[in-house]
Design a protein around this motif. Structure first.
Motif, mmCIF file in Angstrom:
data_model
loop_
_atom_site.group_PDB
_atom_site.id
_atom_site.type_symbol
_atom_site.label_atom_id
_atom_site.label_comp_id
_atom_site.label_asym_id
_atom_site.label_seq_id
_atom_site.Cartn_x
_atom_site.Cartn_y
_atom_site.Cartn_z
ATOM 1 N N GLY A 141 0.817 -1.216 0.000
ATOM 2 C CA GLY A 141 0.000 0.000 0.000
ATOM 3 C C GLY A 141 0.846 1.259 0.000
ATOM 4 O O GLY A 141 0.505 2.252 -0.653
ATOM 5 N N LEU A 142 1.949 1.211 0.727
ATOM 6 C CA LEU A 142 2.873 2.353 0.732
ATOM 7 C C LEU A 142 3.536 2.507 -0.637
ATOM 8 O O LEU A 142 3.703 3.618 -1.135
ATOM 9 C CB LEU A 142 3.928 2.176 1.822
ATOM 10 C CG LEU A 142 3.445 2.284 3.270
ATOM 11 C CD1 LEU A 142 4.524 1.790 4.238
ATOM 12 C CD2 LEU A 142 3.035 3.720 3.599
ATOM 13 N N GLU A 143 3.914 1.378 -1.242
ATOM 14 C CA GLU A 143 4.570 1.425 -2.551
ATOM 15 C C GLU A 143 3.649 1.997 -3.619
ATOM 16 O O GLU A 143 4.126 2.654 -4.550
ATOM 17 C CB GLU A 143 5.056 0.029 -2.952
ATOM 18 C CG GLU A 143 6.281 -0.395 -2.177
ATOM 19 C CD GLU A 143 6.755 -1.799 -2.518
ATOM 20 O OE1 GLU A 143 6.023 -2.548 -3.202
ATOM 21 O OE2 GLU A 143 7.866 -2.148 -2.081
ATOM 22 N N GLU A 144 2.331 1.758 -3.496
ATOM 23 C CA GLU A 144 1.383 2.337 -4.451
ATOM 24 C C GLU A 144 1.475 3.868 -4.453
ATOM 25 O O GLU A 144 1.100 4.506 -5.430
ATOM 26 C CB GLU A 144 -0.053 1.912 -4.131
ATOM 27 C CG GLU A 144 -0.351 0.464 -4.454
ATOM 28 C CD GLU A 144 -1.773 0.065 -4.084
ATOM 29 O OE1 GLU A 144 -2.599 0.923 -3.705
ATOM 30 O OE2 GLU A 144 -2.062 -1.149 -4.179
ATOM 31 N N GLN A 145 1.979 4.415 -3.353
ATOM 32 C CA GLN A 145 2.117 5.868 -3.219
ATOM 33 C C GLN A 145 3.586 6.294 -3.279
ATOM 34 O O GLN A 145 3.945 7.380 -2.843
ATOM 35 C CB GLN A 145 1.484 6.331 -1.894
ATOM 36 C CG GLN A 145 0.006 6.007 -1.804
ATOM 37 C CD GLN A 145 -0.594 6.483 -0.493
ATOM 38 O OE1 GLN A 145 -0.379 7.620 -0.075
ATOM 39 N NE2 GLN A 145 -1.360 5.608 0.148
ATOM 40 N N GLN A 146 4.438 5.408 -3.784
ATOM 41 C CA GLN A 146 5.881 5.650 -3.877
ATOM 42 C C GLN A 146 6.486 5.980 -2.517
ATOM 43 O O GLN A 146 7.363 6.823 -2.385
ATOM 44 C CB GLN A 146 6.218 6.767 -4.895
ATOM 45 C CG GLN A 146 5.984 6.388 -6.348
ATOM 46 C CD GLN A 146 4.509 6.320 -6.731
ATOM 47 O OE1 GLN A 146 3.724 7.184 -6.373
ATOM 48 N NE2 GLN A 146 4.136 5.277 -7.455
ATOM 49 N N ARG A 147 6.022 5.290 -1.471
ATOM 50 C CA ARG A 147 6.516 5.525 -0.114
ATOM 51 C C ARG A 147 6.921 4.211 0.560
ATOM 52 O O ARG A 147 6.911 4.113 1.779
ATOM 53 C CB ARG A 147 5.428 6.190 0.732
ATOM 54 C CG ARG A 147 5.035 7.555 0.239
ATOM 55 C CD ARG A 147 3.809 8.054 0.992
ATOM 56 N NE ARG A 147 3.481 9.399 0.578
ATOM 57 C CZ ARG A 147 4.034 10.493 1.089
ATOM 58 N NH1 ARG A 147 4.936 10.413 2.031
ATOM 59 N NH2 ARG A 147 3.679 11.679 0.644
ATOM 60 N N GLY A 148 7.215 3.196 -0.216
ATOM 61 C CA GLY A 148 7.512 1.880 0.325
ATOM 62 C C GLY A 148 8.622 1.899 1.361
ATOM 63 O O GLY A 148 9.654 2.539 1.177
ATOM 64 N N SER A 149 8.379 1.216 2.470
ATOM 65 C CA SER A 149 9.369 1.088 3.535
ATOM 66 C C SER A 149 8.940 -0.077 4.425
ATOM 67 O O SER A 149 7.933 0.015 5.127
ATOM 68 C CB SER A 149 9.453 2.361 4.379
ATOM 69 O OG SER A 149 10.173 2.123 5.572
ATOM 70 N N MET A 150 9.697 -1.165 4.374
ATOM 71 C CA MET A 150 9.351 -2.307 5.225
ATOM 72 C C MET A 150 9.472 -1.942 6.702
ATOM 73 O O MET A 150 8.729 -2.464 7.529
ATOM 74 C CB MET A 150 10.218 -3.527 4.903
ATOM 75 C CG MET A 150 9.694 -4.343 3.740
ATOM 76 S SD MET A 150 7.969 -4.915 3.905
ATOM 77 C CE MET A 150 8.124 -6.160 5.182
ATOM 78 N N GLU A 151 10.381 -1.038 7.042
ATOM 79 C CA GLU A 151 10.504 -0.615 8.449
ATOM 80 C C GLU A 151 9.197 0.033 8.919
ATOM 81 O O GLU A 151 8.671 -0.298 9.977
ATOM 82 C CB GLU A 151 11.668 0.351 8.608
ATOM 83 C CG GLU A 151 11.861 0.816 10.048
ATOM 84 C CD GLU A 151 13.005 1.804 10.188
ATOM 85 O OE1 GLU A 151 12.929 2.636 11.110
ATOM 86 O OE2 GLU A 151 13.962 1.745 9.386
ATOM 87 N N VAL A 152 8.665 0.942 8.117
ATOM 88 C CA VAL A 152 7.390 1.582 8.452
ATOM 89 C C VAL A 152 6.271 0.544 8.430
ATOM 90 O O VAL A 152 5.422 0.509 9.331
ATOM 91 C CB VAL A 152 7.085 2.749 7.484
ATOM 92 C CG1 VAL A 152 5.647 3.243 7.641
ATOM 93 C CG2 VAL A 152 8.079 3.886 7.694
ATOM 94 N N ALA A 153 6.262 -0.297 7.422
ATOM 95 C CA ALA A 153 5.208 -1.306 7.287
ATOM 96 C C ALA A 153 5.168 -2.244 8.493
ATOM 97 O O ALA A 153 4.090 -2.605 8.967
ATOM 98 C CB ALA A 153 5.420 -2.096 5.997
ATOM 99 N N ARG A 154 6.333 -2.639 8.993
ATOM 100 C CA ARG A 154 6.372 -3.511 10.185
ATOM 101 C C ARG A 154 5.784 -2.799 11.406
ATOM 102 O O ARG A 154 5.093 -3.407 12.215
ATOM 103 C CB ARG A 154 7.800 -3.959 10.454
ATOM 104 C CG ARG A 154 8.285 -5.005 9.489
ATOM 105 C CD ARG A 154 9.700 -5.496 9.822
ATOM 106 N NE ARG A 154 10.151 -6.419 8.814
ATOM 107 C CZ ARG A 154 11.099 -6.149 7.904
ATOM 108 N NH1 ARG A 154 11.720 -4.974 7.908
ATOM 109 N NH2 ARG A 154 11.431 -7.054 7.004
ATOM 110 N N GLN A 155 6.072 -1.520 11.540
ATOM 111 C CA GLN A 155 5.499 -0.758 12.655
ATOM 112 C C GLN A 155 3.977 -0.657 12.518
ATOM 113 O O GLN A 155 3.248 -0.775 13.510
ATOM 114 C CB GLN A 155 6.123 0.632 12.723
ATOM 115 C CG GLN A 155 7.588 0.615 13.141
ATOM 116 C CD GLN A 155 8.177 2.009 13.128
ATOM 117 O OE1 GLN A 155 7.633 2.924 13.737
ATOM 118 N NE2 GLN A 155 9.293 2.176 12.422
#
Length: 194
Positions: free
Chosen positions: A86-100
């Motif tokens: 979902g973050l990548e769809e907005q060009q904001r991908g970050s597994m660190e953020v996604a895990r949080q």
């Protein structure tokens, strides 16, 4: 309340099955509360993110594939990947953020995961007064379901059992059981009354 017909000879019912999600536990409410918290956190961790689109992407991912069907990726890590998509769809991908975000989603959801009023008493009456076996079914991943014990405590006298594991065992008389994929679209977990 009796489970036998007129003369008391033959039981009418032997068991009662209840679905957990939005029947015994209002899981949709838990989800919505978690999405509010995740949205607030996402706005802080990734300023400018469209939280509505992020949550919508996560919901789509959960509906399509809520966990790794090959069971090679742990459930929370898989779902962090859904947040990251979902973050990548907005060009904001970050597994660190996604895990949080996944950690917050899980913690907030579990904090609000409670039995509906009267569920425990109803199960007790069905089991003790009517003599019925009581089974709670849910289609969630066994790893998640065991940890999703509703608060303040699980219903007494229940133990988790993964029904799919039982179906995967070779059948008696050397028969191969039917494919679990044809029986259930998702794995099915049971909580059996003792």
């Amino acid at each position: 309340m009796s489970g036998v017909e007129g003369g008391g000879a033959k039981p009418l019912l032997k068991a009662v099955f209840f679905d957990m999600d939005d029947t015994l536990v209002l899981t949709s409410d838990c989800d919505e509360l978690a999405f509010v918290e995740v949205s607030a956190q996402a706005s802080q961790l990734s300023p400018g993110v469209d939280t509505g689109a992020l949550v919508a992407a996560f919901k789509r991912g959960m509906k399509a594939t809520p966990w790794d069907k090959a069971h090679e990726v742990q459930v929370d890590e898989w779902r962090a990947g859904l947040w990251n998509a979902g973050l990548e769809e907005q060009q904001r991908g970050s597994m660190e953020v996604a895990r949080q975000l996944q950690q917050t989603y899980r913690e907030v959801r579990l904090k609000h995961f409670k039995w509906v009023d009267g569920a425990e008493d109803m199960v007790r009456r069905l089991r003790d007064q009517a003599g019925l076996a009581v089974v709670i079914i849910t289609n969630g991943h066994h790893e998640v379901q065991v940890s999703h014990s509703p608060q303040p405590r699980p219903l007494p006298h229940f133990r988790p059992r993964n029904a799919i594991d039982g179906l995967k065992q070779p059948a008696k008389r050397s028969q191969t059981p039917p494919s679990t994929d044809s029986l259930f679209p998702l794995p099915l977990s049971l909580f059996l009354s003792l």
